[in-house]
Design a protein around this motif. Structure first.
Motif, PDB file in Angstrom:
ATOM      1  N   UNK A 178       0.823  -1.207   0.000  1.00 30.30           N
ATOM      2  CA  UNK A 178       0.000   0.000   0.000  1.00 30.30           C
ATOM      3  C   UNK A 178       0.857   1.256   0.000  1.00 30.30           C
ATOM      4  N   UNK A 179       1.928   1.240   0.793  1.00 24.69           N
ATOM      5  CA  UNK A 179       2.822   2.396   0.809  1.00 24.69           C
ATOM      6  C   UNK A 179       3.444   2.605  -0.564  1.00 24.69           C
ATOM      7  N   UNK A 180       3.912   1.530  -1.176  1.00 18.79           N
ATOM      8  CA  UNK A 180       4.572   1.652  -2.482  1.00 18.79           C
ATOM      9  C   UNK A 180       3.601   2.156  -3.546  1.00 18.79           C
ATOM     10  N   UNK A 181       2.382   1.617  -3.560  1.00 20.33           N
ATOM     11  CA  UNK A 181       1.377   2.035  -4.535  1.00 20.33           C
ATOM     12  C   UNK A 181       0.997   3.502  -4.323  1.00 20.33           C
ATOM     13  N   UNK A 182       0.698   3.872  -3.088  1.00 20.44           N
ATOM     14  CA  UNK A 182       0.277   5.239  -2.810  1.00 20.44           C
ATOM     15  C   UNK A 182       1.405   6.232  -3.031  1.00 20.44           C
ATOM     16  N   UNK A 183       2.640   5.819  -2.770  1.00 17.75           N
ATOM     17  CA  UNK A 183       3.783   6.707  -3.002  1.00 17.75           C
ATOM     18  C   UNK A 183       3.873   7.087  -4.471  1.00 17.75           C
ATOM     19  N   UNK A 184       3.624   6.129  -5.366  1.00 16.64           N
ATOM     20  CA  UNK A 184       3.615   6.452  -6.794  1.00 16.64           C
ATOM     21  C   UNK A 184       2.433   7.351  -7.135  1.00 16.64           C
ATOM     22  N   UNK A 185       1.251   6.985  -6.646  1.00 16.20           N
ATOM     23  CA  UNK A 185       0.048   7.734  -7.013  1.00 16.20           C
ATOM     24  C   UNK A 185       0.068   9.172  -6.508  1.00 16.20           C
ATOM     25  N   UNK A 186       0.715   9.413  -5.351  1.00 16.42           N
ATOM     26  CA  UNK A 186       0.682  10.745  -4.737  1.00 16.42           C
ATOM     27  C   UNK A 186       2.043  11.437  -4.714  1.00 16.42           C
ATOM     28  N   UNK A 187       3.089  10.721  -5.085  1.00 15.93           N
ATOM     29  CA  UNK A 187       4.389  11.350  -5.202  1.00 15.93           C
ATOM     30  C   UNK A 187       5.120  11.577  -3.891  1.00 15.93           C
ATOM     31  N   UNK A 188       4.925  10.679  -2.917  1.00 16.51           N
ATOM     32  CA  UNK A 188       5.705  10.817  -1.679  1.00 16.51           C
ATOM     33  C   UNK A 188       6.783   9.739  -1.614  1.00 16.51           C
ATOM     34  N   UNK A 189       7.591   9.786  -0.562  1.00 17.46           N
ATOM     35  CA  UNK A 189       8.734   8.895  -0.409  1.00 17.46           C
ATOM     36  C   UNK A 189       8.410   7.774   0.572  1.00 17.46           C
ATOM     37  N   UNK A 190       8.587   6.532   0.135  1.00 20.41           N
ATOM     38  CA  UNK A 190       8.265   5.373   0.980  1.00 20.41           C
ATOM     39  C   UNK A 190       9.073   5.369   2.269  1.00 20.41           C
ATOM     40  N   UNK A 191      10.361   5.639   2.162  1.00 19.57           N
ATOM     41  CA  UNK A 191      11.223   5.562   3.330  1.00 19.57           C
ATOM     42  C   UNK A 191      10.870   6.632   4.360  1.00 19.57           C
ATOM     43  N   UNK A 192      10.476   7.826   3.896  1.00 16.94           N
ATOM     44  CA  UNK A 192      10.055   8.868   4.833  1.00 16.94           C
ATOM     45  C   UNK A 192       8.804   8.441   5.581  1.00 16.94           C
ATOM     46  N   UNK A 193       7.882   7.827   4.869  1.00 20.79           N
ATOM     47  CA  UNK A 193       6.640   7.329   5.480  1.00 20.79           C
ATOM     48  C   UNK A 193       6.972   6.348   6.602  1.00 20.79           C
ATOM     49  N   UNK A 194       7.784   5.347   6.280  1.00 18.28           N
ATOM     50  CA  UNK A 194       8.073   4.286   7.239  1.00 18.28           C
ATOM     51  C   UNK A 194       8.877   4.826   8.422  1.00 18.28           C
ATOM     52  N   UNK A 195       9.802   5.738   8.153  1.00 16.91           N
ATOM     53  CA  UNK A 195      10.659   6.263   9.223  1.00 16.91           C
ATOM     54  C   UNK A 195       9.876   7.075  10.244  1.00 16.91           C
ATOM     55  N   UNK A 196       8.732   7.631   9.839  1.00 20.54           N
ATOM     56  CA  UNK A 196       7.932   8.444  10.758  1.00 20.54           C
ATOM     57  C   UNK A 196       7.247   7.597  11.822  1.00 20.54           C
ATOM     58  N   UNK A 197       6.953   6.343  11.496  1.00 20.83           N
ATOM     59  CA  UNK A 197       6.181   5.483  12.377  1.00 20.83           C
ATOM     60  C   UNK A 197       7.035   4.940  13.516  1.00 20.83           C
ATOM     61  N   UNK A 198       6.379   4.613  14.610  1.00 20.42           N
ATOM     62  CA  UNK A 198       7.043   3.937  15.729  1.00 20.42           C
ATOM     63  C   UNK A 198       7.154   2.456  15.353  1.00 20.42           C
ATOM     64  N   UNK A 199       8.348   2.016  15.019  1.00 18.34           N
ATOM     65  CA  UNK A 199       8.530   0.641  14.539  1.00 18.34           C
ATOM     66  C   UNK A 199       8.093  -0.380  15.576  1.00 18.34           C
ATOM     67  N   UNK A 200       8.226  -0.041  16.860  1.00 17.36           N
ATOM     68  CA  UNK A 200       7.840  -0.993  17.901  1.00 17.36           C
ATOM     69  C   UNK A 200       6.326  -1.206  17.947  1.00 17.36           C
ATOM     70  N   UNK A 201       5.569  -0.300  17.332  1.00 20.39           N
ATOM     71  CA  UNK A 201       4.109  -0.431  17.308  1.00 20.39           C
ATOM     72  C   UNK A 201       3.628  -1.270  16.128  1.00 20.39           C
ATOM     73  N   UNK A 202       4.516  -1.596  15.203  1.00 20.35           N
ATOM     74  CA  UNK A 202       4.136  -2.394  14.032  1.00 20.35           C
ATOM     75  C   UNK A 202       4.131  -3.865  14.435  1.00 20.35           C
ATOM     76  N   UNK A 203       2.947  -4.463  14.472  1.00 13.83           N
ATOM     77  CA  UNK A 203       2.792  -5.845  14.930  1.00 13.83           C
ATOM     78  C   UNK A 203       2.494  -6.810  13.794  1.00 13.83           C
ATOM     79  N   UNK A 204       2.308  -6.299  12.581  1.00 15.89           N
ATOM     80  CA  UNK A 204       2.036  -7.168  11.433  1.00 15.89           C
ATOM     81  C   UNK A 204       2.390  -6.413  10.165  1.00 15.89           C
ATOM     82  N   UNK A 205       2.866  -7.138   9.162  1.00 17.93           N
ATOM     83  CA  UNK A 205       3.189  -6.568   7.851  1.00 17.93           C
ATOM     84  C   UNK A 205       2.411  -7.314   6.785  1.00 17.93           C
ATOM     85  N   UNK A 206       1.897  -6.577   5.806  1.00 18.74           N
ATOM     86  CA  UNK A 206       1.261  -7.172   4.631  1.00 18.74           C
ATOM     87  C   UNK A 206       2.110  -6.947   3.391  1.00 18.74           C
ATOM     88  N   UNK A 207       2.184  -7.983   2.579  1.00 23.02           N
ATOM     89  CA  UNK A 207       2.843  -7.929   1.275  1.00 23.02           C
ATOM     90  C   UNK A 207       1.867  -8.451   0.232  1.00 23.02           C
TER      91      UNK A 207
END
Length: 286
Positions: A178-207
């Motif tokens: 979802x991040x990769x798709x939306x980053x293309x559609x809206x022109x933002x940076x995937x790594x900036x998105x992920x870096x903003x989040x509290x990684x310890x709060x991420x309990x599941x990943x979807x691919x």
């Protein structure tokens, strides 16, 4: 089977074409995720099958019907059915989306984007708090894929979902596709998105996989879950594993569903990345 997944970190989304085969063969899958609303009726054959599967696999319940971003109040019947399911199956995670899909009780067949404003943030957090209190447990909120945005949005999506997590104490379901798709559609940076989040709060990943739609004036990427995971999304996942270690990871495939061995092969790719990074000393294995 409650608590985090401790043994194998990679699971697959359980879809109807595979249920009988999974029940009969018990393939070596780390865990299964189901769409909660498909199992709401206690007397249904689907619920009985889920009971049997829960004896062998950790289960994650992923919802699409809470419509947390809607102005509608929480649907008590929906919440009651969800709580009954969760109390019986005891999944290790219960999740829904940063989206809305209803107006005055009428539902759309889409997960629609929110305006990212302070008012919407306050409202969404209130709804998350209400659901978590009703269920008596923490929820996971999934970042959306989107194809349009509101001109009056004042908060970047990554900051909006970060604030939801901080204010409500919910966890996050991080969908890298979802991040990769939306980053293309809206022109933002995937790594900036992920870096903003509290990684310890991420309990599941979807691919998952996506589809490119071509138009006369350009193209748009659609989160169809109808293809293998793309190589750039695998690269995002590898960077996540390198930086944050093992997180329960799901392969989603909802349209043009392949034979079960194809789905399991995608899961094996995620497992291979985890093992490679462990071998490289980036993470530790259990």
């Amino acid at each position: 089977m409650s608590g985090p997944v401790q043994h194998r970190m990679v699971g697959v989304g359980l879809r109807s074409p595979h249920i009988t085969q999974v029940l009969e063969q018990k393939p070596d899958i780390g865990w299964l995720e189901v769409h909660s609303e498909n199992y709401f009726i206690p007397t249904s054959s689907a619920r009985q099958q889920l009971r049997q599967l829960a004896e062998h696999y950790p289960i994650s319940c992923h919802g699409t019907g809470l419509s947390l971003g809607s102005a509608d109040p929480p649907d008590r019947r929906h919440l009651t059915q969800l709580k009954q399911l969760v109390d019986e199956i005891d999944p290790f995670a219960v999740s829904d989306h940063l989206s809305w899909s209803s107006v005055d009780g009428q539902f759309f067949n889409d997960l629609l984007p929110l305006p990212y404003t302070e008012e919407a943030l306050t409202h969404f957090c209130r709804k998350v708090d209400q659901v978590q209190e009703f269920l008596g447990r923490q929820m996971l909120i999934e970042n959306p894929s989107s194809y349009l945005s509101f001109s009056h949005s004042a908060i970047p999506e990554w900051e909006f979902i970060h604030q939801v997590q901080q204010r409500t104490g919910c966890a996050l379901l991080l969908d890298l596709n979802n991040i990769y798709v939306s980053a293309f559609n809206h022109g933002f940076n995937c790594d900036q998105y992920i870096a903003t989040l509290d990684a310890s709060a991420v309990k599941e990943i979807h691919l998952a996989g996506f589809t490119v739609k071509q138009f006369d004036d350009g193209e748009i990427w659609i989160d169809t879950h109808s293809k293998p995971v793309s190589e750039p999304v695998w690269q995002l996942y590898r960077r996540w594993v390198q930086q944050h270690g093992r997180t329960p990871t799901l392969i989603e495939w909802d349209l043009d569903i392949p034979e079960l061995p194809v789905l399991l092969a995608e899961a094996d790719k995620a497992t291979t990345i985890i093992m490679q990074e462990a071998a490289n000393g980036q993470i530790t294995t259990p």
